[in-house]
Design an enzyme around this catalytic site. Sequence first.
Site, mmCIF file in Angstrom:
data_model
loop_
_atom_site.group_PDB
_atom_site.id
_atom_site.type_symbol
_atom_site.label_atom_id
_atom_site.label_comp_id
_atom_site.label_asym_id
_atom_site.label_seq_id
_atom_site.Cartn_x
_atom_site.Cartn_y
_atom_site.Cartn_z
ATOM 1 N N LEU A 103 0.861 -1.177 0.000
ATOM 2 C CA LEU A 103 0.000 0.000 0.000
ATOM 3 C C LEU A 103 0.899 1.229 0.000
ATOM 4 O O LEU A 103 1.996 1.205 0.566
ATOM 5 C CB LEU A 103 -0.906 0.022 1.239
ATOM 6 C CG LEU A 103 -2.018 -1.024 1.314
ATOM 7 C CD1 LEU A 103 -2.751 -0.922 2.648
ATOM 8 C CD2 LEU A 103 -3.003 -0.868 0.158
ATOM 9 N N ASP A 104 0.425 2.309 -0.612
ATOM 10 C CA ASP A 104 1.205 3.543 -0.653
ATOM 11 C C ASP A 104 1.491 4.059 0.751
ATOM 12 O O ASP A 104 0.790 3.734 1.713
ATOM 13 C CB ASP A 104 0.447 4.630 -1.426
ATOM 14 C CG ASP A 104 0.234 4.271 -2.884
ATOM 15 O OD1 ASP A 104 0.987 3.422 -3.397
ATOM 16 O OD2 ASP A 104 -0.690 4.836 -3.495
ATOM 17 N N PHE A 105 2.494 4.917 0.847
ATOM 18 C CA PHE A 105 2.914 5.504 2.126
ATOM 19 C C PHE A 105 1.740 6.142 2.866
ATOM 20 O O PHE A 105 1.586 5.987 4.077
ATOM 21 C CB PHE A 105 4.006 6.551 1.852
ATOM 22 C CG PHE A 105 4.613 7.156 3.087
ATOM 23 C CD1 PHE A 105 5.534 6.456 3.849
ATOM 24 C CD2 PHE A 105 4.270 8.441 3.477
ATOM 25 C CE1 PHE A 105 6.104 7.016 4.985
ATOM 26 C CE2 PHE A 105 4.834 9.016 4.609
ATOM 27 C CZ PHE A 105 5.753 8.301 5.369
ATOM 28 N N THR A 107 -1.520 5.581 2.259
ATOM 29 C CA THR A 107 -2.727 4.757 2.230
ATOM 30 C C THR A 107 -2.716 3.833 3.434
ATOM 31 O O THR A 107 -1.681 3.277 3.791
ATOM 32 C CB THR A 107 -2.790 3.920 0.937
ATOM 33 O OG1 THR A 107 -2.800 4.800 -0.188
ATOM 34 C CG2 THR A 107 -4.038 3.058 0.904
#
Length: 249
Positions: A103-105, A107
């Site tokens: 998952l993105d930083f 998110t």
Amino acid sequence: MVRIQKIIADAGISSRRAAERLLLQGRIMVNGQIINELGTKVDPSQDHIRVDGKLIPQSQPKVYMILHKPQGCVSTMHDPEGRKTIKDFFRTSSLRIYPVGRLDFNTEGLIVLTNDGDFAAQLLHPRYHIPKTYVAKVSGVLSDQNIAQLQKGVMLDDGMTAPCRINKIKKLPTSSWLEITLFEGRKRQIRRMMESVGCSVIRLKRIGFGSLRLGTLPPGQTRPLEPEELAQIRTVLTRSSKRSRPGTH
């Protein structure tokens, strides 16, 4: 004889894909010899296998967990920039597990953790079309036409997106809450999809991975999968595998 990537993945050191990179980088030794061929097979009961000079442990019991990844950390076990990683949330554990996907930083949400390399590979393989469900707060005016366009597929810099499902949860004067289900995984996909129709993501949270649900698990906390949860997602994988075989319907 077993492929060395599988042994490394089963030992919880890395995923199979990461193990392939370790091989190509010359960081794996078998009986004192550096091995860098991807097809290499070894006997785990007799051969001594080392990664970066460390003897890999005997295979450990399979572990299946989920983590509620909070915002502001990377979904890897190590970060060269020194940022907080998901490993910081279970430092006291002696288990060697790794995340399934990322998952993105910024998110938050559900990440599966395991030391079962085959299980992880199945969850991520495109042939299984495992759905991933998110809740997103989006700024800007998102019309019904925009939603229909996004559901059908939009062109990004890495190609056309696959069809997805989008449901409006709540509409506010300058933003909307959406539930979005993807059947593929690309870097920053939802954020880029929204940008393609002139909107931006304010908050993004993954609440589902296949049949698994985040539920009320607090940010930064983990829990093991219940036996029925594991059985259910294995059933989904088996059915998807049969549908994807040539000659099946």
